[in-house]
Design a protein around this motif. Structure first.
Motif, short mmCIF file in Angstrom:
data_model
loop_
_atom_site.label_atom_id
_atom_site.label_comp_id
_atom_site.label_asym_id
_atom_site.label_seq_id
_atom_site.Cartn_x
_atom_site.Cartn_y
_atom_site.Cartn_z
N LEU A 55 -7.82 8.49 6.38
CA LEU A 55 -7.76 6.97 6.59
C LEU A 55 -8.69 6.29 5.71
CD1 LEU A 55 -6.85 6.66 10.22
CD2 LEU A 55 -5.38 6.21 8.45
N ALA A 56 -10.02 6.80 5.84
CA ALA A 56 -11.09 5.94 5.14
C ALA A 56 -11.07 6.45 3.68
CB ALA A 56 -12.49 6.61 5.65
N VAL A 57 -10.84 7.61 3.27
CA VAL A 57 -10.83 8.20 1.84
C VAL A 57 -9.82 7.21 1.07
CG1 VAL A 57 -10.00 9.86 0.12
CG2 VAL A 57 -11.85 10.37 2.00
N THR A 58 -8.36 6.96 1.79
CA THR A 58 -7.23 6.05 1.24
C THR A 58 -7.57 4.59 1.34
OG1 THR A 58 -6.14 6.79 3.22
CG2 THR A 58 -5.70 8.28 1.21
N GLY A 59 -8.56 4.33 1.88
CA GLY A 59 -8.69 2.79 2.10
C GLY A 59 -7.62 2.37 3.31
N MET A 60 -7.36 3.33 4.13
CA MET A 60 -6.00 2.85 4.99
C MET A 60 -6.86 2.62 6.46
SD MET A 60 -3.36 2.23 3.63
CE MET A 60 -2.07 2.49 4.76
N ALA A 61 -8.06 2.66 6.72
CA ALA A 61 -8.46 2.50 7.97
C ALA A 61 -8.01 1.29 8.71
CB ALA A 61 -10.25 2.76 8.14
N GLU A 62 -8.16 0.17 8.10
CA GLU A 62 -7.90 -0.94 8.85
C GLU A 62 -6.35 -1.07 9.04
OE1 GLU A 62 -7.43 -4.64 5.89
OE2 GLU A 62 -9.03 -3.20 4.60
N PHE A 63 -5.52 -0.12 8.41
CA PHE A 63 -4.21 -0.39 8.66
C PHE A 63 -3.58 1.00 9.74
CE2 PHE A 63 -4.71 -1.57 4.55
CZ PHE A 63 -3.70 -2.62 4.42
N ALA A 64 -4.55 1.60 10.54
CA ALA A 64 -4.30 2.75 11.25
C ALA A 64 -3.29 2.43 12.43
CB ALA A 64 -5.59 3.22 11.79
N ASP A 65 -3.35 0.98 12.84
CA ASP A 65 -2.50 0.88 14.05
C ASP A 65 -1.15 -0.09 13.62
OD1 ASP A 65 -3.99 2.05 15.96
OD2 ASP A 65 -5.55 0.34 15.81
N ARG A 66 -1.16 -0.16 12.24
CA ARG A 66 0.00 -0.90 11.85
C ARG A 66 1.50 0.03 11.92
NH1 ARG A 66 -0.81 -4.53 7.19
NH2 ARG A 66 1.32 -4.42 7.07
N LEU A 67 2.43 -0.70 12.22
CA LEU A 67 3.71 -0.09 12.13
C LEU A 67 4.22 0.59 10.86
CD1 LEU A 67 5.42 -1.99 15.22
CD2 LEU A 67 4.67 0.52 15.02
N TRP A 68 5.00 1.47 10.61
CA TRP A 68 5.47 1.84 9.58
C TRP A 68 6.29 0.85 8.74
CZ3 TRP A 68 4.58 5.72 6.03
CH2 TRP A 68 5.30 5.89 5.14
N ARG A 69 7.24 0.38 9.29
CA ARG A 69 8.09 -0.65 8.76
C ARG A 69 7.50 -1.86 8.27
NH1 ARG A 69 13.57 0.18 12.37
NH2 ARG A 69 13.87 2.33 12.13
N SER A 70 6.47 -2.36 8.90
CA SER A 70 5.61 -3.46 8.50
C SER A 70 5.18 -3.51 7.41
CB SER A 70 4.74 -3.85 9.64
OG SER A 70 3.47 -2.99 9.58
N MET A 71 4.92 -2.26 6.58
CA MET A 71 4.14 -2.12 5.53
C MET A 71 4.82 -2.09 4.09
SD MET A 71 1.21 0.64 6.60
CE MET A 71 2.28 2.02 6.43
N SER A 72 4.06 -2.43 2.93
CA SER A 72 4.78 -2.53 1.57
C SER A 72 4.79 -1.12 1.19
CB SER A 72 3.88 -3.05 0.72
OG SER A 72 2.52 -2.42 0.69
N GLY A 73 5.50 -0.84 -0.05
CA GLY A 73 5.84 0.61 -0.38
C GLY A 73 4.45 1.26 -0.85
#
Length: 258
Positions: free
Chosen positions: A122-140
């Protein structure tokens, strides 16, 4: 030694899609797979990943035919990110990334070190802050980065990526590729953007109708003549501190007026 291909041939629907492809990377290299739509890039990646089985030739991991390896053993070494990822289940990003740990879990589902591997991915891809986000709420683009994190959570030594910059804005294209090339893995990356390939790839393999038509460093392989031959586009190539910069020329076509 790493993941290599020798004289690969693969057909789909009676059509030869991968035709006599040989690639022998050095461990840790980033290999760019280039070519227009329908040139065989995605098909080659699927054969390299063991998803599709070649009609001829071999894919070898450390000199051993991957057909002799179990799926679990292969998944511990080789991870792939396809162009598209769909799910009907609205799960959280961390759970998507956790899927990459399946090859490492024992029969009881235990995975020592799995949580740390997920956090690193998650850290390497810059996604740590999105860890608890739901899949459908995210952009492509965010979903693409989550899928790359899932692949990295496998802790592979070989990474296969099919158009990883799809849906990403310029900043995230550069960021993701910078992170990928910094990893101690052998990467095969299918790309459409030749300038990104010139910036980040150690070597490129240019495909046309399933065959290799050029192979070498970006400077060696990406010539104006090759680009016109394969893509049907005129280009001018200049050097910027050792990196080729490719500028395309507009096609002059007459437009019939009513």
């Amino acid at each position: 030694m790493t993941l290599s291909a020798k004289s690969l041939r693969w057909s789909r629907g009676g059509n030869l899609v991968v035709d006599d492809v040989t690639i022998e990377p050095v461990q840790g290299e980033t290999i760019g797979l280039l070519g227009p739509n329908g040139s065989g890039k995605s098909s080659l990646l699927r054969v390299l990943a063991g998803i599709d089985h070649p009609d001829g030739g071999t894919v070898a991991l450390d000199g051993r035919d991957i057909g002799s390896l179990g799926r679990r053993a292969l998944a511990r070494r080789v991870a792939m990110v396809g162009q598209h990822a769909h799910t009907e289940v609205d799960i959280r990003v961390r759970d998507v990334v956790r899927l990459g740990r399946i090859p490492h879990a024992d029969v009881f589902g235990r995975d020592d070190g799995g949580a740390d591997a997920i956090d690193r991915a998650l850290a390497v891809t810059g996604m740590a802050e999105f860890a608890d986000r739901l899949w459908r709420s995210m952009s492509g683009g965010e979903r693409q980065r989550a899928q790359i994190a899932r692949a990295l959570a496998q802790e592979p030594e070989e990474l296969l990526l099919d158009e990883p910059t799809n849906h990403l804005d310029i900043q995230h294209q550069l960021d993701i590729l910078e992170r990928i090339v910094s990893l101690p893995v052998t990467s095969y990356v299918a790309l459409h953007d030749l300038n990104l390939a010139a910036m980040f790839c150690d070597r490129v393999v240019v495909l046309s109708k399933g065959r290799i038509v050029a192979h070498g460093t970006p400077t060696e392989a990406l010539t104006a003549e090759l680009i016109e031959q394969v893509y049907g586009v005129r280009a001018t190539i200049t050097d910027d501190a050792g990196t080729s910069v490719i500028r395309y020329h507009r096609l002059c076509t007459s437009v019939a007026r009513p």
